[in-house]
Motif scaffolding. Structure first.
Motif, PDB file in Angstrom:
ATOM      1  N   LEU A  17      31.767  -9.221 -16.820  1.00 30.17           N
ATOM      2  CA  LEU A  17      32.661 -10.372 -16.951  1.00 30.17           C
ATOM      3  C   LEU A  17      33.173 -10.831 -15.584  1.00 30.17           C
ATOM      4  O   LEU A  17      33.265 -12.035 -15.313  1.00 30.17           O
ATOM      5  CB  LEU A  17      33.837 -10.020 -17.866  1.00 30.17           C
ATOM      6  CG  LEU A  17      33.507  -9.843 -19.346  1.00 30.17           C
ATOM      7  CD1 LEU A  17      34.677  -9.197 -20.091  1.00 30.17           C
ATOM      8  CD2 LEU A  17      33.139 -11.179 -19.981  1.00 30.17           C
ATOM      9  N   ILE A  18      33.483  -9.882 -14.717  1.00 24.96           N
ATOM     10  CA  ILE A  18      33.945 -10.236 -13.367  1.00 24.96           C
ATOM     11  C   ILE A  18      32.816 -10.896 -12.579  1.00 24.96           C
ATOM     12  O   ILE A  18      33.017 -11.926 -11.918  1.00 24.96           O
ATOM     13  CB  ILE A  18      34.478  -8.985 -12.650  1.00 24.96           C
ATOM     14  CG1 ILE A  18      35.787  -8.522 -13.313  1.00 24.96           C
ATOM     15  CG2 ILE A  18      34.697  -9.253 -11.153  1.00 24.96           C
ATOM     16  CD1 ILE A  18      36.311  -7.197 -12.816  1.00 24.96           C
ATOM     17  N   HIS A  19      31.626 -10.320 -12.657  1.00 29.17           N
ATOM     18  CA  HIS A  19      30.479 -10.912 -11.955  1.00 29.17           C
ATOM     19  C   HIS A  19      30.187 -12.323 -12.451  1.00 29.17           C
ATOM     20  O   HIS A  19      29.812 -13.207 -11.662  1.00 29.17           O
ATOM     21  CB  HIS A  19      29.238 -10.031 -12.131  1.00 29.17           C
ATOM     22  CG  HIS A  19      29.292  -8.758 -11.355  1.00 29.17           C
ATOM     23  ND1 HIS A  19      28.397  -7.720 -11.530  1.00 29.17           N
ATOM     24  CD2 HIS A  19      30.146  -8.331 -10.385  1.00 29.17           C
ATOM     25  CE1 HIS A  19      28.690  -6.729 -10.700  1.00 29.17           C
ATOM     26  NE2 HIS A  19      29.752  -7.076 -10.009  1.00 29.17           N
ATOM     27  N   SER A  20      30.356 -12.541 -13.751  1.00 29.14           N
ATOM     28  CA  SER A  20      30.061 -13.860 -14.323  1.00 29.14           C
ATOM     29  C   SER A  20      30.994 -14.944 -13.795  1.00 29.14           C
ATOM     30  O   SER A  20      30.679 -16.124 -13.841  1.00 29.14           O
ATOM     31  CB  SER A  20      30.133 -13.812 -15.853  1.00 29.14           C
ATOM     32  OG  SER A  20      31.476 -13.691 -16.303  1.00 29.14           O
ATOM     33  N   GLU A  21      32.156 -14.509 -13.295  1.00 28.82           N
ATOM     34  CA  GLU A  21      33.115 -15.449 -12.706  1.00 28.82           C
ATOM     35  C   GLU A  21      33.016 -15.485 -11.185  1.00 28.82           C
ATOM     36  O   GLU A  21      33.864 -16.069 -10.514  1.00 28.82           O
ATOM     37  CB  GLU A  21      34.537 -15.052 -13.120  1.00 28.82           C
ATOM     38  CG  GLU A  21      34.820 -15.162 -14.616  1.00 28.82           C
ATOM     39  CD  GLU A  21      34.822 -16.596 -15.101  1.00 28.82           C
ATOM     40  OE1 GLU A  21      35.276 -17.483 -14.336  1.00 28.82           O
ATOM     41  OE2 GLU A  21      34.364 -16.844 -16.233  1.00 28.82           O
ATOM     42  N   GLY A  22      31.981 -14.843 -10.640  1.00 33.62           N
ATOM     43  CA  GLY A  22      31.777 -14.848  -9.198  1.00 33.62           C
ATOM     44  C   GLY A  22      32.539 -13.787  -8.444  1.00 33.62           C
ATOM     45  O   GLY A  22      32.577 -13.800  -7.206  1.00 33.62           O
ATOM     46  N   GLY A  23      33.125 -12.834  -9.173  1.00 29.14           N
ATOM     47  CA  GLY A  23      33.885 -11.776  -8.524  1.00 29.14           C
ATOM     48  C   GLY A  23      33.029 -10.577  -8.171  1.00 29.14           C
ATOM     49  O   GLY A  23      31.839 -10.521  -8.470  1.00 29.14           O
ATOM     50  N   ARG A  24      33.659  -9.597  -7.546  1.00 24.62           N
ATOM     51  CA  ARG A  24      32.976  -8.364  -7.148  1.00 24.62           C
ATOM     52  C   ARG A  24      33.614  -7.183  -7.858  1.00 24.62           C
ATOM     53  O   ARG A  24      34.839  -7.052  -7.882  1.00 24.62           O
ATOM     54  CB  ARG A  24      33.069  -8.169  -5.638  1.00 24.62           C
ATOM     55  CG  ARG A  24      32.247  -9.171  -4.827  1.00 24.62           C
ATOM     56  CD  ARG A  24      32.421  -8.910  -3.336  1.00 24.62           C
ATOM     57  NE  ARG A  24      33.762  -9.276  -2.884  1.00 24.62           N
ATOM     58  CZ  ARG A  24      34.299  -8.854  -1.747  1.00 24.62           C
ATOM     59  NH1 ARG A  24      33.611  -8.021  -0.957  1.00 24.62           N
ATOM     60  NH2 ARG A  24      35.511  -9.228  -1.397  1.00 24.62           N
ATOM     61  N   ALA A  25      32.786  -6.330  -8.430  1.00 22.32           N
ATOM     62  CA  ALA A  25      33.300  -5.172  -9.161  1.00 22.32           C
ATOM     63  C   ALA A  25      32.207  -4.136  -9.343  1.00 22.32           C
ATOM     64  O   ALA A  25      31.017  -4.468  -9.382  1.00 22.32           O
ATOM     65  CB  ALA A  25      33.847  -5.602 -10.522  1.00 22.32           C
ATOM     66  N   ILE A  26      32.634  -2.885  -9.467  1.00 24.66           N
ATOM     67  CA  ILE A  26      31.739  -1.794  -9.848  1.00 24.66           C
ATOM     68  C   ILE A  26      32.468  -0.921 -10.856  1.00 24.66           C
ATOM     69  O   ILE A  26      33.710  -0.963 -10.954  1.00 24.66           O
ATOM     70  CB  ILE A  26      31.304  -0.925  -8.643  1.00 24.66           C
ATOM     71  CG1 ILE A  26      32.526  -0.291  -7.956  1.00 24.66           C
ATOM     72  CG2 ILE A  26      30.463  -1.726  -7.656  1.00 24.66           C
ATOM     73  CD1 ILE A  26      32.182   0.749  -6.902  1.00 24.66           C
ATOM     74  N   ALA A  27      31.720  -0.139 -11.615  1.00 19.61           N
ATOM     75  CA  ALA A  27      32.303   0.834 -12.545  1.00 19.61           C
ATOM     76  C   ALA A  27      32.004   2.239 -12.037  1.00 19.61           C
ATOM     77  O   ALA A  27      30.889   2.515 -11.580  1.00 19.61           O
ATOM     78  CB  ALA A  27      31.738   0.645 -13.944  1.00 19.61           C
TER      79      ALA A  27
END
Length: 246
Positions: free
Chosen positions: A49-59
């Motif tokens: 969901l974060i990537h889909s908004e152009g953000g950066r994230a990892i789990a």
């Protein structure tokens, strides 16, 4: 504090308040490390969901009750993003036991709740503190509960564990000042999967609250962000409960 480009570790970031906090931080431009213990698919969905908004994230997987897993998680986060600037200590567990049923409260239940809800928050704060101190700034949010204020909750050990979180917040705020601010957000009833199977009870509660609604995870996430941004506040216990404790 400007949250843009800050590296934010959110424990229990796959669901409920943790997911809402992760998404809200990403919208502010933070890079998010969504921690999970068992909810891998949920955490990966948060990242998606974060990537889909152009953000950066990892789990990153880690059981916060295990000190070595916490240190490995923080090491992995630092390898990805260089540091950890923000910590949202959200991961918590409970056991649903009637308050008056003292005989059902075993030593194992006490240990399980304190290991995650209290010691886990301490382990995470201790692991990130050196990186925040190196930069001479950082902020930590612990998630408490009105159960820790009223003594009434899903079980007696849960209420006591959250009261301990409130105390931990004040002690960490003193121990980590002046570089690191530590505050506690205290939700009342929040519409998350914790109410699964008891939705009717939740809906019956809403009309009796002063604001006549149940808080959403997004309500709590908004206060988390606001508190992270507020540089003149530490050691505070901030209640967000639609007036439930009035």
């Amino acid at each position: 504090m400007d949250l843009k480009d800050k590296a934010a570790l959110v424990t229990g970031g796959g669901t409920g308040i943790g997911r809402a906090a992760s998404l809200a931080l990403a919208k502010k431009g933070a890079v998010v490390i969504a921690n999970y213990s068992r909810s891998a698919a949920d955490a990966e969905e948060t990242v998606r969901l974060i990537h889909s908004e152009g953000g950066r994230a990892i789990a990153i997987q880690a059981d916060v009750s295990q000190e070595q897993e916490v240190r490995a998680m923080v090491d992995a986060a630092v390898q990805h993003f260089g540091t950890v600037d923000l910590l949202v200590n959200n991961a918590s567990i409970t056991r649903h036991i009637p308050m008056e049923d003292l005989e059902s409260v075993t030593g194992d239940i006490w240990d399980a709740l304190f290991d995650v809800n209290v010691k886990g928050m301490f382990y995470c704060a201790r692991a990130v503190a050196p990186y925040m101190k190196k930069q001479q700034q950082g902020a930590i949010i612990n998630l408490g509960s009105i159960a820790g204020q009223t003594g009434l909750g899903s079980s007696l050990p849960y209420a006591v564990s959250k009261a301990a979180v409130h105390g931990l917040t004040k002690s960490l705020a003193r121990a980590l000042a002046p570089d690191i601010r530590v505050n506690c957000i205290v939700p009342g009833a929040v519409a998350t999967r914790w109410w699964e199977g008891r939705e009717e009870q939740m809906n019956l509660l809403a009309p009796h609250l002063p604001l006549q609604r149940i808080s959403t995870p997004e309500d709590i996430a908004a206060m988390i962000n606001a508190t992270l941004e507020q540089e003149a506040m530490t050691g505070q216990i901030i209640t967000v409960d639609c007036g439930q404790t009035l």
